[in-house]
Structures are given as C-alpha cells and as structure tokens.
Design a protein around this motif. Structure first.
Motif, PDB file in Angstrom:
ATOM      1  N   THR A  20       6.934  -2.672  11.891  1.00 48.45           N
ATOM      2  CA  THR A  20       7.072  -1.306  11.375  1.00 48.45           C
ATOM      3  C   THR A  20       8.529  -0.851  11.448  1.00 48.45           C
ATOM      4  OG1 THR A  20       4.812  -0.758  12.032  1.00 48.45           O
ATOM      5  CG2 THR A  20       6.301   1.083  11.627  1.00 48.45           C
TER       6      THR A  20
ATOM      7  N   SER B  27       4.840   6.443   3.491  1.00 47.31           N
ATOM      8  CA  SER B  27       5.030   7.161   2.228  1.00 47.31           C
ATOM      9  C   SER B  27       6.498   7.119   1.806  1.00 47.31           C
ATOM     10  CB  SER B  27       4.579   8.610   2.378  1.00 47.31           C
ATOM     11  OG  SER B  27       4.932   9.363   1.247  1.00 47.31           O
TER      12      SER B  27
ATOM     13  N   ASP C  52       2.544  -0.884   8.987  1.00 44.78           N
ATOM     14  CA  ASP C  52       1.723   0.174   8.407  1.00 44.78           C
ATOM     15  C   ASP C  52       2.472   0.793   7.233  1.00 44.78           C
ATOM     16  OD1 ASP C  52      -0.781   0.582   9.980  1.00 44.78           O
ATOM     17  OD2 ASP C  52       0.667   0.581  11.621  1.00 44.78           O
ATOM     18  N   PRO C  53       1.756   1.086   6.154  1.00 45.51           N
ATOM     19  CA  PRO C  53       2.425   1.667   4.981  1.00 45.51           C
ATOM     20  C   PRO C  53       3.040   3.023   5.301  1.00 45.51           C
ATOM     21  CG  PRO C  53       0.041   1.810   4.766  1.00 45.51           C
ATOM     22  CD  PRO C  53       0.309   0.944   5.957  1.00 45.51           C
TER      23      PRO C  53
END
Length: 603
Positions: free
Chosen positions: A473, A417, A414-415
């Motif tokens: 992740t 920030s 998952d990206p």
C-alpha cells in the motif's frame, strides 16, 4: 529452548547447506514445489521422525555423498544440567556450545538403508588437545585413571562425580586448543548430556495440508497430544517427586537384595550396581480426543470443519498463553493454513498465530502461496524460497525481496481513489465505520471543523503497519505522491502492545503522523448506554479487556459487528465522554486531538 536457525544439506531439493533463520513467527513463501514444506518436514524428522520419517529417497539426487544433514541451533538453553550423581554442570563448562555460545545439534542420516537411523552430533567449540578432547566419552574409572596419569591429586576433585574429574583435568592444561568439533553423542556422558537436553527441546507439532483421513486424524489428535504434553510439563514438579520416590524405594529394594547376595557370593554382589535404565514416559499413558455429536468421527466431517477445530485450538492456546509462561517451548508448524477456510477465518488464524508467537513460549512456522494470507503477515517473518536447479535459495529482509514476494504471489495494495488528497492507514474494515461516525459527530458538535470525507482523506485498512499489505500500500501511496497518516489499535495489555508502540515510534521518527488508541481497541470506548443492557447486567469495560468479545457475548451477536451495530448509535456527548482522559490534571479529549492532527496532513 528457542529455535534460532535450521540448516539443511542433501535433503530433497536442498543440496548445499542452506541456512534458514527462524523467528517467533516465520512464514515461508514461494511457488509450488519451491521447497517450503521440505523445511517443515525436515524439522519434523529432527524433532520426532514419526509423522514424517527420513527415507533413503530423501537424499538429494545430486548429492556428492550419502549423508542427509539436518541441524538446529538453539538459544535460551538450560543454565544447568544434571548428568551424574545429581551434581549440576553446564554446557559452557563442558565446552558444548558453538563459537557463538549457542547450542548446535546436528542429526545425520546415512541414506544406505530404506529407513536411515540418525547419528547425533553436538557442534561445539571443544578442546582438541590430547588427553582432554575425549573426556566426555570416558567412564568414571577411566577418568580417574586419566587424572592419575596426568599427576592430578585426588584432592582436587570429587571422585564420585564425572564432571568434577573432567573439570580438574581441563584446569591442569594451560591451552585447551579449542576448535569447532562435531562431537558424536553415542556413549557415556555425551549420551547422558543429550538425553538430558532432549527433555528441554521444544515440542514440535506439524500440521500438514494434505494427508490421509483416518479415525485419529492428526488435524485433531495432534493438538490434543500437545495439550497432554503441556499439562505434563506444567506438572513436572509433582511428576519428578513421584519418579524420585519410585526410584528411592526401588533402589532400596535392590540394595537390600544385594546385601543378602553378599552373604552368599560377596564377589558377585560387589560387581552389581542398581541403576534405572529408562525414564517413564507419562505422555504415552494419556489419550485425549474430541467427539462430534452422536459419536460421528471428526474425520468424517468436512476438511473445513476439521481445520476449523484446529484454528480454534490455536486461538484457545493464544488466550491461555497470554496469561502464563511455563512449560516447554512449543513450535507449531502449519502448511497452508488457508486451506478450506473462509477468508474471515484466515484473518482470525493469522491473528491467533501472531498472538501465539508473542506469548514467549511459542514459535509459529507456516507456508503459504495465497496472496490474501501473505498480505497479512509481518515483513520480518517472511522467507522467500526459490528453486535454482537442484538446489534452493532463501531470502529475507530487503525491499527487493518484498517486491519479489508481491510480484510472485500477486499481493495487491488496497485500491485508493484517484481523487484522494491524503490517506489514513487503519487496521480493519470496521475501523472505517468507527472513524467516519466519530468524525461526523465531533464535527456536528463543533469540536472539529471537517471530516476525513470532507478533506478527501481515504481510509485504507491494511491490517498492521509492519505487514506485506502495508508495504504494498505504501508503494502505491508513493506513486500518488500524497501525504498519509496512520492510526492503529494499541492492543494495550496484550503481548502485541510493545511491538505496536515500536512500529508507531518508527513512523513518527520518519516524520509520519502516527497514533495508537489509548485503550486496547475502539470497542473499549463503546458507551454502555447504547447497549441497552438489562438491569442485572454486570458488564464492565476496562481499558485492557477484550471488549468486542464481552459485548458480543452480552448481546449474543458477532464480535466483528460490534462497531457497526453499537458505535454508530453513539451521540456526540457520549463520544466526548468516552474519549476524555486526565493528563496530569489537564482534561484532554483523545479523538478530538488525534483527528485534528491527522486531518492536518491535507492543508
């Protein structure tokens, strides 16, 4: 019985004997034509040989002989077997277990005919000494003759029970010279043993991704067939009573007939013995199907609808088996369950598979090459298959293999920030709403000083702390070199509870701040006042109930939206009320304490 290992040799792309470990949930991953479906179909041939038949063309093109071999190794086999005169014996006493004390059954198909017939062997650590190695192939009269020839007194055994005679013969030898033996089960008590074992073998149901469409479409009829078989297995005591009564009355009639025959021909009557040749097959007498509205055949509906029915069969089974543990072990084998399904349904299917695999009497085997689905699967369930010439290799369990899987399928983390100071790994998207609203209200009430947004701690849904998405992740987190914590549902009161506790404890042992909810999941904390229930409502949320299902049913809404729709209505006071618990006389507040600790990962 539980399937632990399958071995395949000379079958399609598997030339050399390939050993495939099977767990409660097993997922075969690889590129197209890697050999994933071959394993599922080999098992179908082993257990049923009906939906998929062994054919001459299944022989590996580079095989050095014409024998296709499919072997299954089982644990949790029956402690006792009755194979003659209603007297129990055991696989151990008959020396029918392998060197690891497991039951190993091999089926061999000689590819000399279009539809090869099976020969069945039990691979066992068996006596090899003369006069003992062939005991299971001898008739009662031959066993008595063997015992007499060895000088064994008739008082040492029950002459009416074959297993008693065999045991007396074996005990007369000081050294049985045990060695690995392929015992052909084709006659006398070897066949009786296998016929008895077959009643304990797991039910195997294969659901293929690509098949012809017909009125009795297997995607619908197979689950219903399994439902009938399960019902019969749960009524085994009653059915056995019926069979015993029929046998007693029928044999009584046969014996009375022989008594009359003795009056006319005593010699002929003495040669005849009444015996039942086959057991009744009750499952073939019951047919169950599902009709759509206006009698439209299910197979005329879209493939997505048909597989949606199948999806909910699995979900229904998970719910039923969660509360009971009886009947035969069931193996559900599913090719590409993501086919024709919405992404939300894929996630629900994996959840159903996981629940089923933890019920104690179900094993799930599936294949996939879809990144989204593979990412949700537990790491210990993954089997990576690669094609190597005219053979295949199967790998599992190492970081290098997970790297291969992620690279092959394109499973992405998952990206996160780039300005994140820390990361909190959570289960699903709805948990983002739950955590953000809870933190905001607790800060508003002065119970915590900052929120996760304030500290720039990114909330990243990963499904579970032991799946491939979680692993990818974490690899991304390592690149960021920032601290992280974990918060997951406890699944209190379900079969997943202990598994979740073990995973969280492992993280804690590695110095990670990791928490489980005290109740089953966040929905169990919803305050009834925000639901605006009618006065006659009987809704009661417990620590272990499936709260989102109950709330969704009460409010006629989607269960996936419970937190978004109702948790966001919770006030600070209501959150404090539902998070409060008693700890040996001390009043404590779960989320206030948990969030305070998790927020501390960023100083």
């Amino acid at each position: 019985m539980i399937l632990e290992t399958v071995k395949i040799k000379n079958f399609r792309g598997y030339k050399t004997e390939t050993i495939v470990p099977i767990s409660n949930l097993t997922a075969f991953i690889g590129k197209n034509d890697a050999g994933k479906s071959t394993i599922l179909e080999a098992l179908e041939i082993f257990f049923n040989n009906s939906l998929v038949n062994c054919e001459k063309g299944d022989l590996n093109i580079s095989a050095d002989n014409n024998k296709i071999e499919i072997t299954c190794v089982f644990t949790d086999f029956p402690t006792e077997l009755i194979i003659d005169a209603a007297i129990p014996t055991t696989l151990q006493k008959e020396y029918l277990l392998n060197a690891q004390n497991k039951l190993e059954i091999k089926k061999v198909f000689a590819a000399t005919a279009a539809k090869p017939k099976e020969k069945v062997y039990i691979i066992c650590n068996h006596p090899s000494v003369d006069n003992v190695k062939d005991l299971l192939t001898l008739k009662k009269a031959e066993l008595k003759q063997r015992a007499k020839a060895l000088g064994i007194s008739a008082g040492n055994y029950n002459g009416n029970v074959n297993s008693s005679i065999r045991n007396a013969i074996r005990e007369s030898f000081e050294n049985l010279e045990l060695k690995e033996t392929e015992l052909l089960v084709d006659k006398e008590d070897t066949k009786k043993v296998y016929d008895t074992l077959k009643t304990y073998l797991p039910l195997y149901a294969l659901f293929q991704s690509d098949r012809q469409s017909k009125d009795d479409d297997k995607e619908v009829s197979d689950p219903m067939k399994i439902a009938v078989q399960q019902a019969l297995s749960e009524l085994n005591t009653e059915l056995q009573h019926i069979k015993d009564q029929v046998r007693i009355k029928a044999i009584d009639t046969a014996n009375r007939t022989l008594d009359k025959l003795k009056e006319m021909s005593p010699d002929l009557a003495n040669e005849l013995i009444p015996e039942f040749k086959t057991e009744p097959k009750f499952d073939s007498q019951f047919k169950l199907t599902i009709k759509s509205e206006e009698d439209i055949p299910i197979n005329k509906r879209g493939s997505g609808v048909r597989r949606l029915i199948l999806l909910n069969f699995f979900r229904a089974e998970a719910e039923r088996l969660r509360a009971q543990h009886q009947g035969n072990q069931i193996i559900f084998a599913f090719e590409e369950p993501e086919t024709s399904q919405h992404p939300d349904h894929q996630e629900m299917l994996i959840q159903a598979f996981t629940e089923l695999s933890n019920t104690g009497n179900s094993q799930i085997i599936l294949t996939t090459h879809t990144p989204a689905l593979a990412g949700l699967l537990p790491l210990d369930s993954l089997r990576f298959i690669q094609k190597t010439g005219n053979d295949r290799t199967i790998e599992l369990g190492t970081e290098a293999v997970f790297e291969k899987i992620a690279d092959t399928l394109g499973v992405l983390a998952d990206p996160i920030s780039k300005n994140a100071n820390g990361i909190l790994l959570i289960e699903g998207k709805s948990d983002v709403t739950f955590i953000n609203h809870t933190a905001t209200q607790l800060k508003k009430g002065g119970y915590i000083n900052q929120t996760f947004k304030d500290k720039r701690i990114a909330l990243v849904p990963i499904g579970g702390c032991g799946n491939l998405k979680h692993w990818t992740t974490l690899r991304l987190i390592e690149q960021f070199a920032i601290p992280y914590g974990v918060m997951l549902d406890s699944d209190l009161g379900t079969n997943e509870e202990q598994q979740n506790r073990d995973k969280i404890q492992k993280l804690k042992d590695n110095g990670i701040k990791a928490y489980l909810t005290r109740k089953r999941e966040p929905e169990n904390y919803v305050h009834l006042d925000v639901l605006n229930l009618p006065a006659d409502s009987t809704l009661n949320l417990t620590d272990t109930c499936d709260a989102k299902v109950l709330i969704a049913a009460e409010k006629t809404s989607r269960k996936q939206n419970v937190l978004e729709n109702y948790w966001t209505l919770m006030s600070t006071e209501q959150i404090r009320e539902v998070e409060k618990y008693d700890d040996n006389g001390t009043e404590r507040y779960e989320f206030t304490e948990m969030f305070t600790d998790l927020l501390s990962i960023v100083q």
